[in-house]
Design an enzyme around this catalytic site. Structure first.
Site, PDB file in Angstrom:
ATOM      1  N   ASN A 112      -3.015 -39.595  51.085  1.00 26.14           N
ATOM      2  CA  ASN A 112      -2.173 -40.627  50.465  1.00 26.14           C
ATOM      3  C   ASN A 112      -3.044 -41.745  49.896  1.00 26.14           C
ATOM      4  O   ASN A 112      -4.231 -41.877  50.231  1.00 26.14           O
ATOM      5  CB  ASN A 112      -1.266 -41.261  51.533  1.00 26.14           C
ATOM      6  CG  ASN A 112      -0.263 -40.293  52.092  1.00 26.14           C
ATOM      7  OD1 ASN A 112       0.827 -40.178  51.576  1.00 26.14           O
ATOM      8  ND2 ASN A 112      -0.633 -39.572  53.146  1.00 26.14           N
ATOM      9  N   CYS A 116       0.185 -32.573  52.543  1.00 25.39           N
ATOM     10  CA  CYS A 116       1.169 -31.688  53.152  1.00 25.39           C
ATOM     11  C   CYS A 116       0.554 -30.300  53.286  1.00 25.39           C
ATOM     12  O   CYS A 116       0.015 -29.772  52.313  1.00 25.39           O
ATOM     13  CB  CYS A 116       2.421 -31.657  52.268  1.00 25.39           C
ATOM     14  SG  CYS A 116       3.633 -30.474  52.861  1.00 25.39           S
ATOM     15  N   HIS A 156       5.566 -43.211  46.886  1.00 26.88           N
ATOM     16  CA  HIS A 156       4.661 -42.490  47.803  1.00 26.88           C
ATOM     17  C   HIS A 156       3.697 -41.674  46.940  1.00 26.88           C
ATOM     18  O   HIS A 156       4.079 -40.640  46.391  1.00 26.88           O
ATOM     19  CB  HIS A 156       5.554 -41.601  48.691  1.00 26.88           C
ATOM     20  CG  HIS A 156       4.862 -40.739  49.693  1.00 26.88           C
ATOM     21  ND1 HIS A 156       5.032 -40.897  51.057  1.00 26.88           N
ATOM     22  CD2 HIS A 156       4.056 -39.667  49.559  1.00 26.88           C
ATOM     23  CE1 HIS A 156       4.352 -39.962  51.703  1.00 26.88           C
ATOM     24  NE2 HIS A 156       3.751 -39.190  50.813  1.00 26.88           N
ATOM     25  N   ARG A 177       1.735 -40.023  60.681  1.00 29.51           N
ATOM     26  CA  ARG A 177       2.508 -38.805  60.351  1.00 29.51           C
ATOM     27  C   ARG A 177       1.855 -38.045  59.191  1.00 29.51           C
ATOM     28  O   ARG A 177       1.155 -37.062  59.393  1.00 29.51           O
ATOM     29  CB  ARG A 177       3.960 -39.214  60.035  1.00 29.51           C
ATOM     30  CG  ARG A 177       4.946 -38.078  60.016  1.00 29.51           C
ATOM     31  CD  ARG A 177       4.959 -37.252  58.767  1.00 29.51           C
ATOM     32  NE  ARG A 177       5.209 -37.999  57.540  1.00 29.51           N
ATOM     33  CZ  ARG A 177       5.079 -37.456  56.326  1.00 29.51           C
ATOM     34  NH1 ARG A 177       4.728 -36.202  56.174  1.00 29.51           N
ATOM     35  NH2 ARG A 177       5.282 -38.178  55.236  1.00 29.51           N
ATOM     36  N   ASP A 178       2.019 -38.509  57.968  1.00 29.59           N
ATOM     37  CA  ASP A 178       1.446 -37.805  56.815  1.00 29.59           C
ATOM     38  C   ASP A 178      -0.069 -37.718  56.967  1.00 29.59           C
ATOM     39  O   ASP A 178      -0.695 -36.692  56.690  1.00 29.59           O
ATOM     40  CB  ASP A 178       1.820 -38.558  55.517  1.00 29.59           C
ATOM     41  CG  ASP A 178       1.709 -37.698  54.270  1.00 29.59           C
ATOM     42  OD1 ASP A 178       0.827 -36.831  54.225  1.00 29.59           O
ATOM     43  OD2 ASP A 178       2.489 -37.915  53.319  1.00 29.59           O
ATOM     44  N   HIS A 237       0.123 -39.579  46.459  1.00 30.25           N
ATOM     45  CA  HIS A 237      -1.099 -38.948  46.984  1.00 30.25           C
ATOM     46  C   HIS A 237      -2.201 -39.168  45.944  1.00 30.25           C
ATOM     47  O   HIS A 237      -1.937 -39.309  44.747  1.00 30.25           O
ATOM     48  CB  HIS A 237      -0.841 -37.473  47.284  1.00 30.25           C
ATOM     49  CG  HIS A 237      -0.076 -37.301  48.576  1.00 30.25           C
ATOM     50  ND1 HIS A 237      -0.690 -37.065  49.780  1.00 30.25           N
ATOM     51  CD2 HIS A 237       1.251 -37.414  48.841  1.00 30.25           C
ATOM     52  CE1 HIS A 237       0.226 -37.010  50.738  1.00 30.25           C
ATOM     53  NE2 HIS A 237       1.423 -37.228  50.198  1.00 30.25           N
TER      54      HIS A 237
HETATM   55  P1  HMG Z   1      12.112 -21.655  60.252  1.00 28.05           P
HETATM   56  O1  HMG Z   1      11.068 -20.733  60.821  1.00 28.05           O
HETATM   57  O2  HMG Z   1      12.913 -21.178  59.077  1.00 28.05           O
HETATM   58  O3  HMG Z   1      13.099 -22.186  61.385  1.00 28.05           O
HETATM   59  O4  HMG Z   1      11.390 -23.007  59.867  1.00 28.05           O
HETATM   60  P2  HMG Z   1      14.178 -21.486  62.266  1.00 28.05           P
HETATM   61  O5  HMG Z   1      15.386 -22.329  62.214  1.00 28.05           O
HETATM   62  O6  HMG Z   1      14.284 -20.023  61.933  1.00 28.05           O
HETATM   63  O7  HMG Z   1      13.535 -21.623  63.715  1.00 28.05           O
HETATM   64  C1  HMG Z   1      12.318 -20.958  64.053  1.00 28.05           C
HETATM   65  C2  HMG Z   1      11.772 -21.539  65.345  1.00 28.05           C
HETATM   66  O8  HMG Z   1      11.413 -22.904  65.152  1.00 28.05           O
HETATM   67  C3  HMG Z   1      12.778 -21.540  66.472  1.00 28.05           C
HETATM   68  O9  HMG Z   1      12.030 -21.437  67.685  1.00 28.05           O
HETATM   69  C4  HMG Z   1      13.387 -22.923  66.402  1.00 28.05           C
HETATM   70  O10 HMG Z   1      13.905 -23.386  67.623  1.00 28.05           O
HETATM   71  C5  HMG Z   1      12.170 -23.753  66.022  1.00 28.05           C
HETATM   72  P3  HMG Z   1      11.789 -20.013  68.408  1.00 28.05           P
HETATM   73  O11 HMG Z   1      13.166 -19.489  68.666  1.00 28.05           O
HETATM   74  O12 HMG Z   1      11.008 -19.155  67.425  1.00 28.05           O
HETATM   75  O13 HMG Z   1      10.985 -20.389  69.621  1.00 28.05           O
HETATM   76  N1  HMG Z   1      12.532 -24.958  65.311  1.00 28.05           N
HETATM   77  C6  HMG Z   1      12.113 -26.189  65.667  1.00 28.05           C
HETATM   78  N2  HMG Z   1      11.345 -26.594  66.687  1.00 28.05           N
HETATM   79  C7  HMG Z   1      11.134 -27.931  66.777  1.00 28.05           C
HETATM   80  N3  HMG Z   1      11.627 -28.833  65.907  1.00 28.05           N
HETATM   81  C8  HMG Z   1      12.398 -28.449  64.876  1.00 28.05           C
HETATM   82  C9  HMG Z   1      12.666 -27.058  64.729  1.00 28.05           C
HETATM   83  N4  HMG Z   1      13.380 -26.342  63.841  1.00 28.05           N
HETATM   84  C10 HMG Z   1      13.289 -25.066  64.213  1.00 28.05           C
HETATM   85  N5  HMG Z   1      12.894 -29.338  64.009  1.00 28.05           N
HETATM   86  C11 HMG Z   1      11.499 -25.424  59.712  1.00 28.05           C
HETATM   87  C12 HMG Z   1      12.138 -24.091  59.341  1.00 28.05           C
HETATM   88  C13 HMG Z   1      12.193 -26.494  58.932  1.00 28.05           C
HETATM   89  C14 HMG Z   1      11.652 -25.628  61.214  1.00 28.05           C
HETATM   90  C15 HMG Z   1       9.991 -25.352  59.375  1.00 28.05           C
HETATM   91  O14 HMG Z   1       9.866 -24.933  58.044  1.00 28.05           O
HETATM   92  C16 HMG Z   1       9.286 -26.676  59.537  1.00 28.05           C
HETATM   93  O15 HMG Z   1       9.123 -27.168  60.635  1.00 28.05           O
HETATM   94  N6  HMG Z   1       8.860 -27.279  58.427  1.00 28.05           N
HETATM   95  C17 HMG Z   1       8.237 -28.612  58.440  1.00 28.05           C
HETATM   96  C18 HMG Z   1       7.162 -28.676  57.430  1.00 28.05           C
HETATM   97  C19 HMG Z   1       6.514 -30.031  57.461  1.00 28.05           C
HETATM   98  O16 HMG Z   1       6.462 -30.710  58.471  1.00 28.05           O
HETATM   99  N7  HMG Z   1       5.964 -30.432  56.309  1.00 28.05           N
HETATM  100  C20 HMG Z   1       5.309 -31.722  56.181  1.00 28.05           C
HETATM  101  C21 HMG Z   1       6.271 -32.866  56.118  1.00 28.05           C
HETATM  102  S1  HMG Z   1       6.953 -33.128  54.511  1.00 28.05           S
HETATM  103  C22 HMG Z   1       5.704 -33.958  53.636  1.00 28.05           C
HETATM  104  O17 HMG Z   1       4.610 -34.101  54.121  1.00 28.05           O
HETATM  105  C23 HMG Z   1       6.021 -34.537  52.293  1.00 28.05           C
HETATM  106  C24 HMG Z   1       6.166 -36.065  52.298  1.00 28.05           C
HETATM  107  O18 HMG Z   1       4.997 -36.684  52.782  1.00 28.05           O
HETATM  108  C25 HMG Z   1       6.439 -36.565  50.871  1.00 28.05           C
HETATM  109  C26 HMG Z   1       5.437 -35.978  49.873  1.00 28.05           C
HETATM  110  O19 HMG Z   1       4.256 -36.360  49.915  1.00 28.05           O
HETATM  111  O20 HMG Z   1       5.859 -35.106  49.103  1.00 28.05           O
HETATM  112  C27 HMG Z   1       7.335 -36.505  53.187  1.00 28.05           C
HETATM  113 MG    MG Z   2       3.219 -37.137  51.601  1.00 23.91          MG
END
Ligand code: HMG
Ligand code: MG
Length: 301
Positions: free
Chosen positions: A250, A241, A208, A17-18, A210
């Site tokens: 990481n 990210c 966690h 994932r990450d 990085h």
């Molecule tokens: P948005 O554009 O505000 O969402 O994004 P929305 O609700 O307006 O929806 C827009 C479109 O996305 C729509 O589709 C929704 O259906 C679709 P359309 O009508 O345009 O065809 N949609 C989705 N599709 C699939 N799965 C979903 C989903 N939600 C909406 N869950 C949203 C908001 C949260 C979706 C977006 O910002 C997003 O996906 N963000 C994820 C970012 C991400 O993955 N970041 C990395 C993970 S976190 C990380 O790495 C940190 C961590 O490792 C710890 C650390 O190191 O800090 C955990």
């Molecule tokens: Mg991370």
């Protein structure tokens, strides 16, 4: 005098994932499945498999449903991530039973990552967590920017503790507390993890890190001394990210396993088999990963 250390630790492998989410070129789904299967064979029993996020935001995670359909395993805690209701509903149509939600302490980071304020994310997630717990899911809360934010700089320890407290009150099983951009120093790691351990000893607390500035191992050692015995790591040191500029991968699983085993702390991970898992994805990666020296010395750990 001896360091006060646990006899064993749990490694939560976040490579699928990450590790992969920040890779620009799409890694074929079959290669991801092989990677996951080989990581399990190396002894990793808790793993983040994928995330149910918007494929427009993170195209690499577009095959989440297929990964979840084919990669669950009885003996492993198979964790999948979701940021919102849509992600949770997608998870309900799979057999996954362990879910990670994620939110940043820093509002600016949360906007860049999830397009919402931290408060709005929390308001959306609270009823979702209650619902997941009622359905008997294992729930992990990933707390990003717990030390520093790429947009706001230093985050106060009290803000991080307050957000963690809110998640603990919702009934999560685990907090995974992240140094998202690899800025924390060992004294900050020791301080925050000591506080987390003393306040929330009833749930699992995971660190966690990085490794942007090569401090991940030092921070892990400091967290170990604060009583932490669970660490998120990524095979090959992959990760980062896409919405946290300047974040490198990481803490590498192989570095952490090597260090801990050399210190007499059991991880349950076979270094040689771990190298085999990493070699499956290496041809598909944009970055160069060196595995040779661990191959040479795996037998001597
Ligand atoms: P948005 O554009 O505000 O969402 O994004 P929305 O609700 O307006 O929806 C827009 C479109 O996305 C729509 O589709 C929704 O259906 C679709 P359309 O009508 O345009 O065809 N949609 C989705 N599709 C699939 N799965 C979903 C989903 N939600 C909406 N869950 C949203 C908001 C949260 C979706 C977006 O910002 C997003 O996906 N963000 C994820 C970012 C991400 O993955 N970041 C990395 C993970 S976190 C990380 O790495 C940190 C961590 O490792 C710890 C650390 O190191 O800090 C955990
Ligand atoms: Mg991370």
């Amino acid at each position: 005098m001896m360091l006060s250390l646990p006899k064993k630790v749990t490694i939560i492998e976040v490579g699928p994932r990450d590790g992969l989410q920040n890779e620009k070129l799409l890694v074929p789904t079959d290669i991801k499945k092989q990677f996951i299967s080989n990581l399990r064979s190396a002894g990793l029993q808790e793993m983040e498999l994928t995330s149910f996020v918007s494929p427009k935001w993170v195209p690499q995670m577009g095959d989440a449903a297929e990964i979840a359909a084919d990669c669950l395993d009885e003996k492993t805690r198979n964790i999948v991530l979701a940021p919102n209701r849509r992600g949770i509903d997608r998870i309900y149509s799979t057999n996954c039973k362990a879910v990670a939600v994620f939110v940043g302490v820093s509002n600016s980071f949360n906007f860049k990552n999830i397009n919402k304020s931290t408060r709005d994310s929390l308001a959306e997630l609270k009823p979702i967590i209650h619902e997941l717990k009622q359905k008997n899911y294992f729930v992990r809360a990933c707390i990003s920017t717990a030390f520093y934010c790429p947009y706001e700089g230093k985050i106060s320890e009290s803000d991080t503790l307050a957000l963690c407290h809110e998640f603990v009150q919702t009934g999560v099983d685990e907090l995974s507390v992240a140094d998202t951009i690899g800025m924390a120093s060992p004294n900050e790691s020791f301080s925050l993890f000591s506080q987390l351990k003393s306040r929330f000893n009833e749930i699992l607390i995971t660190a966690h890190f990085h490794d942007t500035r090569k401090l991940a191992l030092a921070n892990i050692l400091a967290a170990l001394q604060a009583g932490i015995d669970r660490f998120d790591t990524s095979a090959g040191g992959l990760g980062g990210c896409p919405f946290a500029p300047g974040a490198a991968g990481n803490a590498a699983t192989e570095d952490v396993v090597f260090m801990l085993e050399r210190m007499g702390i059991a991880t349950g991970v076979d270094l040689n088999k771990l190298m085999t898992a990493i070699e499956v994805v290496i041809p598909y990666l944009s970055r160069k990963i060196e595995t040779g020296y661990y191959r040479l010395h795996a037998q001597t750990v």
